[in-house]
Motif scaffolding. Structure first.
Motif, PDB file in Angstrom:
ATOM      1  N   LEU A  66      -5.692 -11.265 -46.525  1.00 48.55           N
ATOM      2  CA  LEU A  66      -4.578 -11.814 -47.326  1.00 48.55           C
ATOM      3  C   LEU A  66      -4.673 -13.331 -47.404  1.00 48.55           C
ATOM      4  CD1 LEU A  66      -1.653  -9.725 -45.830  1.00 48.55           C
ATOM      5  CD2 LEU A  66      -2.411  -9.639 -48.194  1.00 48.55           C
ATOM      6  N   PRO A  98       1.294  -5.526 -48.104  1.00 51.49           N
ATOM      7  CA  PRO A  98       0.608  -6.395 -47.145  1.00 51.49           C
ATOM      8  C   PRO A  98       1.108  -6.275 -45.706  1.00 51.49           C
ATOM      9  CG  PRO A  98       2.281  -7.658 -48.309  1.00 51.49           C
ATOM     10  CD  PRO A  98       2.325  -6.257 -48.880  1.00 51.49           C
ATOM     11  N   PRO A 100       1.224  -9.207 -43.457  1.00 49.23           N
ATOM     12  CA  PRO A 100       0.907 -10.646 -43.446  1.00 49.23           C
ATOM     13  C   PRO A 100       0.599 -11.193 -42.057  1.00 49.23           C
ATOM     14  CG  PRO A 100       2.975 -10.220 -44.606  1.00 49.23           C
ATOM     15  CD  PRO A 100       2.598  -8.956 -43.911  1.00 49.23           C
ATOM     16  N   ASP A 101       1.275 -10.704 -41.041  1.00 47.41           N
ATOM     17  CA  ASP A 101       0.937 -11.101 -39.670  1.00 47.41           C
ATOM     18  C   ASP A 101       1.488 -10.044 -38.727  1.00 47.41           C
ATOM     19  OD1 ASP A 101       3.612 -11.594 -39.311  1.00 47.41           O
ATOM     20  OD2 ASP A 101       3.438 -13.774 -39.383  1.00 47.41           O
ATOM     21  N   ARG A 103       3.824 -10.595 -36.192  1.00 50.71           N
ATOM     22  CA  ARG A 103       5.060 -10.936 -35.491  1.00 50.71           C
ATOM     23  C   ARG A 103       6.064  -9.797 -35.598  1.00 50.71           C
ATOM     24  NH1 ARG A 103       6.742 -16.577 -38.165  1.00 50.71           N
ATOM     25  NH2 ARG A 103       6.008 -15.603 -40.058  1.00 50.71           N
ATOM     26  N   PRO A 104       6.678  -9.444 -34.481  1.00 52.33           N
ATOM     27  CA  PRO A 104       7.790  -8.492 -34.622  1.00 52.33           C
ATOM     28  C   PRO A 104       8.909  -9.197 -35.367  1.00 52.33           C
ATOM     29  CG  PRO A 104       7.657  -9.308 -32.370  1.00 52.33           C
ATOM     30  CD  PRO A 104       6.508  -9.913 -33.112  1.00 52.33           C
TER      31      PRO A 104
ATOM     32  N   ILE B   8      -3.017 -18.413 -49.558  1.00 47.38           N
ATOM     33  CA  ILE B   8      -3.025 -16.953 -49.729  1.00 47.38           C
ATOM     34  C   ILE B   8      -4.094 -16.633 -50.774  1.00 47.38           C
ATOM     35  CG2 ILE B   8      -1.656 -14.985 -50.546  1.00 47.38           C
ATOM     36  CD1 ILE B   8       0.851 -16.534 -49.636  1.00 47.38           C
ATOM     37  N   CYS B   9      -4.853 -15.558 -50.568  1.00 47.00           N
ATOM     38  CA  CYS B   9      -5.827 -15.164 -51.587  1.00 47.00           C
ATOM     39  C   CYS B   9      -5.075 -14.895 -52.893  1.00 47.00           C
ATOM     40  CB  CYS B   9      -6.591 -13.918 -51.156  1.00 47.00           C
ATOM     41  SG  CYS B   9      -7.821 -14.254 -49.896  1.00 47.00           S
ATOM     42  N   PHE B  12      -3.420 -11.676 -53.898  1.00 47.58           N
ATOM     43  CA  PHE B  12      -2.320 -11.114 -53.124  1.00 47.58           C
ATOM     44  C   PHE B  12      -1.070 -11.987 -53.125  1.00 47.58           C
ATOM     45  CE2 PHE B  12      -6.051  -9.252 -50.626  1.00 47.58           C
ATOM     46  CZ  PHE B  12      -5.989  -8.046 -51.313  1.00 47.58           C
ATOM     47  N   ILE B  15       2.241 -10.262 -53.974  1.00 52.34           N
ATOM     48  CA  ILE B  15       2.773  -9.179 -53.123  1.00 52.34           C
ATOM     49  C   ILE B  15       3.185  -9.694 -51.745  1.00 52.34           C
ATOM     50  CG2 ILE B  15       1.541  -7.264 -54.254  1.00 52.34           C
ATOM     51  CD1 ILE B  15      -0.280  -7.389 -51.595  1.00 52.34           C
ATOM     52  N   MET B  16       2.920 -10.955 -51.458  1.00 53.51           N
ATOM     53  CA  MET B  16       3.301 -11.471 -50.140  1.00 53.51           C
ATOM     54  C   MET B  16       4.822 -11.606 -50.069  1.00 53.51           C
ATOM     55  SD  MET B  16       1.110 -12.014 -47.804  1.00 53.51           S
ATOM     56  CE  MET B  16       0.248 -13.310 -46.961  1.00 53.51           C
ATOM     57  N   TYR B  20       6.509 -15.920 -46.573  1.00 55.42           N
ATOM     58  CA  TYR B  20       5.141 -16.423 -46.405  1.00 55.42           C
ATOM     59  C   TYR B  20       4.758 -17.331 -47.566  1.00 55.42           C
ATOM     60  CZ  TYR B  20       4.934 -12.922 -42.785  1.00 55.42           C
ATOM     61  OH  TYR B  20       5.198 -12.191 -41.659  1.00 55.42           O
ATOM     62  N   PRO B  88       7.856 -15.216 -30.976  1.00 56.64           N
ATOM     63  CA  PRO B  88       7.251 -14.310 -31.974  1.00 56.64           C
ATOM     64  C   PRO B  88       7.601 -14.649 -33.423  1.00 56.64           C
ATOM     65  CG  PRO B  88       8.220 -13.071 -30.169  1.00 56.64           C
ATOM     66  CD  PRO B  88       8.639 -14.493 -29.983  1.00 56.64           C
TER      67      PRO B  88
END
Ligand SMILES: Cc1ncc(C[n+]2csc(CCOP(=O)(O)OP(=O)(O)O)c2C)c(N)n1
Ligand code: SF4
Ligand SMILES: [Mg+2]
Lengths: 208, 295
Positions: A66, A98, A100-101, A103-104, B8-9, B12, B15-16, B20, B88
């Protein structure tokens, strides 16, 4: 006890890893189907068939593809999008969601727009996904997700792995390069052209 | 450096999930002079947090992240405690270490990064609670300072073990009674800032997070001095409103009440001579070059 097979679940709340059940990884040039080692071309045909017969075929691109880390990632992204376009033109219900990562997220993710490795089942259930492919997900996160999916859903999982493959998927490739993903796109095109696989949703798809 | 690291590519982008795309489009990676004033204006590097409503740790976290001079090349090391619930959700590389081990992990990390990326600036920042820094991890904290490890240690001092229900900590005030320390603390609050100075830290600051300008300056100095000179330490008062019986809106006042001239969190700063010289050299660089005479 019979030989263990990596099959769609739901298997159990916390299924053992397929490796613990004796499933081994393919060597270069090979793949596996349900834990059985096969030639990579055979796995390609089978994966294409599974995708074309699915009601909701879904591609899950992970962080490694991504994000535009390097030229290789960008090339893979182009091939993956082409794969999705092939599926979508066969079946308008196809999805591209996607990861994307890792992370919870609190209070929870939106299963319509993303998948999270810590509870991938939410995205599978919500979108009624019956066949999916992981690509560009770091191995440890992919293994975790694939196991959770096998444990709690009846989804057929395919792994397009850039390393040694995944036992916890029902079908796995290894050493995925942009070229290998393109080879798979070709396999899907060929299977489509054979006319054997009708769009399972019964929707007429006009030829683009 | 900066934004080119998080592209970001093309295929995509659409759709992110929006958060992000915002990180790519409007966050402050790579921005010269980033700071607390970007909070609320630019996309922050903290997505959500699961701390108690109104917990001062949350605003402290946001200031720290907004003020890191080099977030795209920073690795943070955290430890167990309320802060570990936030990591996180943070868009900066971070490692969760075993409770108390944070300064040992950071030491190895800093050295490894120097080997792996020679000639590149890689900052390491430890952020942990008082229990992790002063009690269970005191050995690791002090040894890293004795060894002159080049990273910043930030302690979120809420004067008890908040995450496990309010046990006594070395940084708790004398006489304080908490849920899990009903007899009241019998000893004085450990004077870690003074110990840090004696142990070789080149920059030490004690403050609350009521004044963002001050927090910004301290964080920047802490990171920059650690990068070039040696270990640095910042102790931030982030009261646990839950354990001291305050409402969500009362955290700020609690911090203000605790930073008066004779209070335990009166602003204090120590800068070693070496660090002073380094800061002066930075100032000099910032001054515009003399206007060339026409000729
Ligand atoms: C090795 C180890 N010992 C003990 C614990 C239990 N534990 C979890 S959080 C915590 C206290 C945290 O206190 P502090 O560092 O002050 O952070 P706060 O929660 O107050 O922000 C303790 C003792 C643990 N997780 N690991
Ligand atoms: S327990 Fe205390 S320190 Fe932890 S999140 Fe709640 S208010 Fe903040
Ligand atoms: Mg604490």
């Amino acid at each position: 006890m019979g030989k263990y097979r990596v099959l769609p679940g739901p298997e159990a709340f916390l299924p053992p890893s397929a490796a613990c059940a004796g499933i081994v990884l393919p060597d270069p040039g090979q793949g596996h189907i349900n834990g059985e080692i096969v030639h990579e071309d055979v796995a390609m045909e089978e994966a294409a068939k599974q995708f074309l017969m699915a009601k909701v075929p879904t591609v899950f691109p992970g962080p490694l593809v991504l994000w535009n880390w390097n030229e290789k990632a960008a090339k893979k992204a182009t091939a993956i999008k082409a794969l999705y376009d092939e599926l979508k033109s066969h079946n308008p219900g196809a999805l591209l969601i996607p990861m994307p990562d890792y992370r919870p997220k609190y209070p929870k993710i939106n299963p319509e727009v993303e998948i999270n490795p810590n509870h991938p089942n939410l995205t599978i259930w919500h979108n009624k996904i019956d066949v999916c492919m992981f690509v560009g997900v770091h191995c440890h996160q992919a293994n975790l997700s694939l196991k959770i999916i096998r444990g709690g859903t009846n989804c057929y999982t395919i792994a397009m792995c850039a390393q040694a493959g995944h036992e916890d998927a029902m079908l796995s490739f290894r050493d995925a390069t942009p070229e290998k993903i393109w080879k798979f796109v070709e396999a899907v095109r060929k299977a489509k052209a054979s006319g054997v696989y009708a769009n399972p949703n019964g929707v007429t798809v006009s030829k683009a | 450096m900066g934004k080119e690291k998080i592209k970001i590519c093309e295929e995509f982008y659409d759709i992110m999930p929006p958060e992000y795309r915002e990180l790519v489009d409007s966050s402050t990676y790579g921005k010269e002079g980033r700071g607390w004033k970007d909070v609320g204006v630019a996309k922050e590097l903290i997505e959500e947090h699961s701390l108690c409503a109104g917990c001062p740790e949350s605003i402290a976290f946001r200031y720290v992240l907004a003020c890191l001079p080099n977030p795209e090349d920073t690795v943070m090391v955290g430890s167990t405690g309320c802060t570990s619930l936030v990591f996180p959700h943070v868009a900066v590389h971070n490692i969760h270490s075993l409770f108390g081990n944070q300064n040992a992990v950071a030491s190895g990390l800093k050295r490894a990064l120097a080997h792996r990326f020679p000639g590149k600036v890689k900052d390491v920042v430890v952020l942990a609670g008082d229990g992790a820094t002063v009690d269970i991890g005191l050995d690791m904290t002090l040894q890293s300072w004795f060894r002159q490890e080049k990273f910043l240690t930030i302690c979120f001092d809420n004067e008890l073990y908040a995450n496990t229900g309010g046990q006594e900590s070395g940084l708790m005030q004398k006489g304080f009674v908490s849920k899990m320390a009903p007899a009241g603390k019998k000893f004085d609050k450990v004077r870690l800032p003074e110990i840090a100075e004696e142990s070789g830290c080149h920059y030490v600051a004690t403050l609350t997070v009521s004044k963002p300008n001050r927090v910004e300056k301290a964080i920047r100095q802490g990171v920059l001095i650690a990068r070039e000179v040696g270990p640095t330490y910042i102790q931030l008062y982030t009261p646990c409103i839950l354990e001291i019986g305050k409402q969500a809106m009362e955290g700020l006042q609690e911090m203000r009440d605790s930073e008066g001239p004779n209070e335990r969190f009166a602003f204090k700063e120590y800068i070693s001579e070496e660090a002073k010289a380094y800061l002066a050299s930075l100032e000099k660089e910032k001054k515009p070059a003399a206007i060339p005479t026409q000729g």
